[in-house]
Write a protein that holds these residues in place. Structure first.
Motif, PDB file in Angstrom:
ATOM      1  N   UNK A 119      49.073  31.032  40.170  1.00 20.23           N
ATOM      2  CA  UNK A 119      49.065  32.021  39.090  1.00 20.23           C
ATOM      3  C   UNK A 119      48.543  31.418  37.795  1.00 20.23           C
ATOM      4  N   UNK A 120      47.698  32.178  37.133  1.00 20.55           N
ATOM      5  CA  UNK A 120      47.085  31.697  35.904  1.00 20.55           C
ATOM      6  C   UNK A 120      45.817  30.912  36.151  1.00 20.55           C
ATOM      7  N   UNK A 121      45.619  30.482  37.396  1.00 21.79           N
ATOM      8  CA  UNK A 121      44.385  29.789  37.758  1.00 21.79           C
ATOM      9  C   UNK A 121      43.435  30.778  38.442  1.00 21.79           C
ATOM     10  N   UNK A 122      43.785  31.168  39.652  1.00 18.19           N
ATOM     11  CA  UNK A 122      42.898  32.050  40.420  1.00 18.19           C
ATOM     12  C   UNK A 122      43.386  33.489  40.481  1.00 18.19           C
ATOM     13  N   UNK A 123      44.609  33.746  40.059  1.00 16.01           N
ATOM     14  CA  UNK A 123      45.083  35.131  40.027  1.00 16.01           C
ATOM     15  C   UNK A 123      46.113  35.302  38.918  1.00 16.01           C
ATOM     16  N   UNK A 124      46.248  36.541  38.480  1.00 13.03           N
ATOM     17  CA  UNK A 124      47.268  36.896  37.512  1.00 13.03           C
ATOM     18  C   UNK A 124      48.177  37.957  38.101  1.00 13.03           C
ATOM     19  N   UNK A 125      49.269  38.224  37.422  1.00 15.02           N
ATOM     20  CA  UNK A 125      50.208  39.228  37.911  1.00 15.02           C
ATOM     21  C   UNK A 125      50.772  40.028  36.755  1.00 15.02           C
ATOM     22  N   UNK A 126      50.765  41.344  36.924  1.00 14.59           N
ATOM     23  CA  UNK A 126      51.347  42.260  35.948  1.00 14.59           C
ATOM     24  C   UNK A 126      52.440  43.055  36.654  1.00 14.59           C
ATOM     25  N   UNK A 127      53.658  43.077  36.119  1.00 15.21           N
ATOM     26  CA  UNK A 127      54.744  43.812  36.773  1.00 15.21           C
ATOM     27  C   UNK A 127      54.445  45.289  36.996  1.00 15.21           C
ATOM     28  N   UNK A 128      53.552  45.839  36.172  1.00 17.44           N
ATOM     29  CA  UNK A 128      53.239  47.258  36.296  1.00 17.44           C
ATOM     30  C   UNK A 128      52.089  47.531  37.253  1.00 17.44           C
ATOM     31  N   UNK A 129      51.104  46.620  37.276  1.00 18.87           N
ATOM     32  CA  UNK A 129      49.894  46.879  38.082  1.00 18.87           C
ATOM     33  C   UNK A 129      49.731  45.941  39.264  1.00 18.87           C
ATOM     34  N   UNK A 130      50.513  44.866  39.322  1.00 18.98           N
ATOM     35  CA  UNK A 130      50.441  43.950  40.454  1.00 18.98           C
ATOM     36  C   UNK A 130      49.489  42.795  40.235  1.00 18.98           C
ATOM     37  N   UNK A 131      48.951  42.267  41.333  1.00 22.63           N
ATOM     38  CA  UNK A 131      48.088  41.094  41.291  1.00 22.63           C
ATOM     39  C   UNK A 131      46.673  41.452  40.850  1.00 22.63           C
ATOM     40  N   UNK A 132      46.009  40.476  40.224  1.00 20.91           N
ATOM     41  CA  UNK A 132      44.606  40.634  39.842  1.00 20.91           C
ATOM     42  C   UNK A 132      43.892  39.301  40.008  1.00 20.91           C
ATOM     43  N   UNK A 133      42.794  39.303  40.757  1.00 15.26           N
ATOM     44  CA  UNK A 133      42.011  38.090  40.936  1.00 15.26           C
ATOM     45  C   UNK A 133      41.285  37.709  39.659  1.00 15.26           C
ATOM     46  N   UNK A 134      41.198  36.421  39.383  1.00 16.09           N
ATOM     47  CA  UNK A 134      40.584  35.938  38.143  1.00 16.09           C
ATOM     48  C   UNK A 134      39.192  35.346  38.347  1.00 16.09           C
ATOM     49  N   UNK A 135      38.738  35.242  39.598  1.00 16.19           N
ATOM     50  CA  UNK A 135      37.427  34.631  39.864  1.00 16.19           C
ATOM     51  C   UNK A 135      36.388  35.724  40.110  1.00 16.19           C
ATOM     52  N   UNK A 136      36.246  36.585  39.130  1.00 13.38           N
ATOM     53  CA  UNK A 136      35.332  37.713  39.264  1.00 13.38           C
ATOM     54  C   UNK A 136      33.892  37.274  39.010  1.00 13.38           C
ATOM     55  N   UNK A 137      32.951  38.042  39.543  1.00 16.82           N
ATOM     56  CA  UNK A 137      31.542  37.790  39.289  1.00 16.82           C
ATOM     57  C   UNK A 137      30.921  36.702  40.137  1.00 16.82           C
ATOM     58  N   UNK A 138      31.632  36.255  41.177  1.00 18.82           N
ATOM     59  CA  UNK A 138      31.098  35.228  42.069  1.00 18.82           C
ATOM     60  C   UNK A 138      30.847  35.831  43.452  1.00 18.82           C
ATOM     61  N   UNK A 139      30.043  35.144  44.254  1.00 18.36           N
ATOM     62  CA  UNK A 139      29.763  35.621  45.601  1.00 18.36           C
ATOM     63  C   UNK A 139      30.085  34.548  46.626  1.00 18.36           C
ATOM     64  N   UNK A 140      30.342  34.993  47.852  1.00 19.90           N
ATOM     65  CA  UNK A 140      30.700  34.059  48.911  1.00 19.90           C
ATOM     66  C   UNK A 140      30.070  34.480  50.227  1.00 19.90           C
TER      67      UNK A 140
END
Length: 225
Positions: A119-140
């Motif tokens: 948490x805080x590195x590759x993902x975040x968490x909001x008690x209201x909305x849940x998890x959110x990935x932080x490595x946006x804009x990349x491809x694999x």
């Protein structure tokens, strides 16, 4: 220069079908991009590549999130994990070659995932909305191989918890632009070479688009700089 991080999750070196395909894909991407991309390969089975993440590292993690001071031993463990994450986060695109092991991913790949997925590195968490990935804009690009399993086979020939888990993880950390290519089966197959060639053809087709997006990312970096 845009960077591709290649994560090799096979220990079989030149005998690895997944690694052979990954190298084929990277060569095709470099050709499409006129060799303008930097490639960094991490061989997960090499000794010393991954730090342990046991009791000390777990305590370091909990100290961070509870606002407590880390001991020197905990700081060293946390910094070692952070270095693995920073290498991951610094790349613009990713290539993974993943042989199926016992219906799942190789244990070293799971270890790598568990180190970088904090948490805080590759993902975040909001008690209201849940998890959110932080490595946006990349491809694999992920290459999945298996010796016996193939889509559509009876359950007696295995099941796939490898590609499903990995696709879910990519999405979890925010890498939504992901392509999955399969080479299977590699053992129970009367035409292994033909199946491999079909995978290589698919990868060659994907490589042009992959290189184009990577070049665009490089231009955007130049503009921002």
């Amino acid at each position: 220069m845009p960077t591709i991080l290649h994560i090799n999750a096979s220990p079989r070196d030149s005998h690895s079908g997944s690694l052979r395909l990954a190298r084929h894909f990277i060569d095709e991407v470099q050709s499409a991009g006129d060799g303008t991309f930097e490639v960094e390969t991490v061989n997960l089975f090499d000794a010393g590549v991954l730090p342990g993440f046991g009791r000390i590292a777990a305590a370091a993690k909990m100290a961070v999130f509870s606002g407590q001071d880390q001991t020197s031993e905990q700081m060293n463990a946390w910094e070692a994990a952070r270095a693995v994450f920073e290498q991951f986060a610094a790349a613009d695109a990713y290539v993974f070659n993943i042989p199926m092991w016992n219906a799942g991913v190789p244990y070293v790949l799971k270890q790598w995932i568990d180190i970088v997925t904090q948490p805080g590195w590759s993902f975040g968490f909001d008690p209201a909305t849940g998890y959110r990935g932080l490595l946006e804009g990349k491809q694999a690009l992920a290459i999945h191989t298996s010796g016996v399993y193939a889509p559509g086979v009876p359950a007696a020939f295995g099941q796939d918890f490898s590609s499903t888990f990995f696709a879910d993880w990519l999405n979890f950390v925010g890498i939504e632009d992901a392509t999955h290519v399969r080479f299977a089966p590699t053992v129970l197959n009367g035409d292994v070479d033909g199946t491999r060639r079909a995978a290589e053809t698919e990868l060659s087709e994907v490589a042009t688009t992959f290189a184009g997006k990577l070049s665009a990312a490089g231009l955007l970096q130049l503009v921002n700089d």
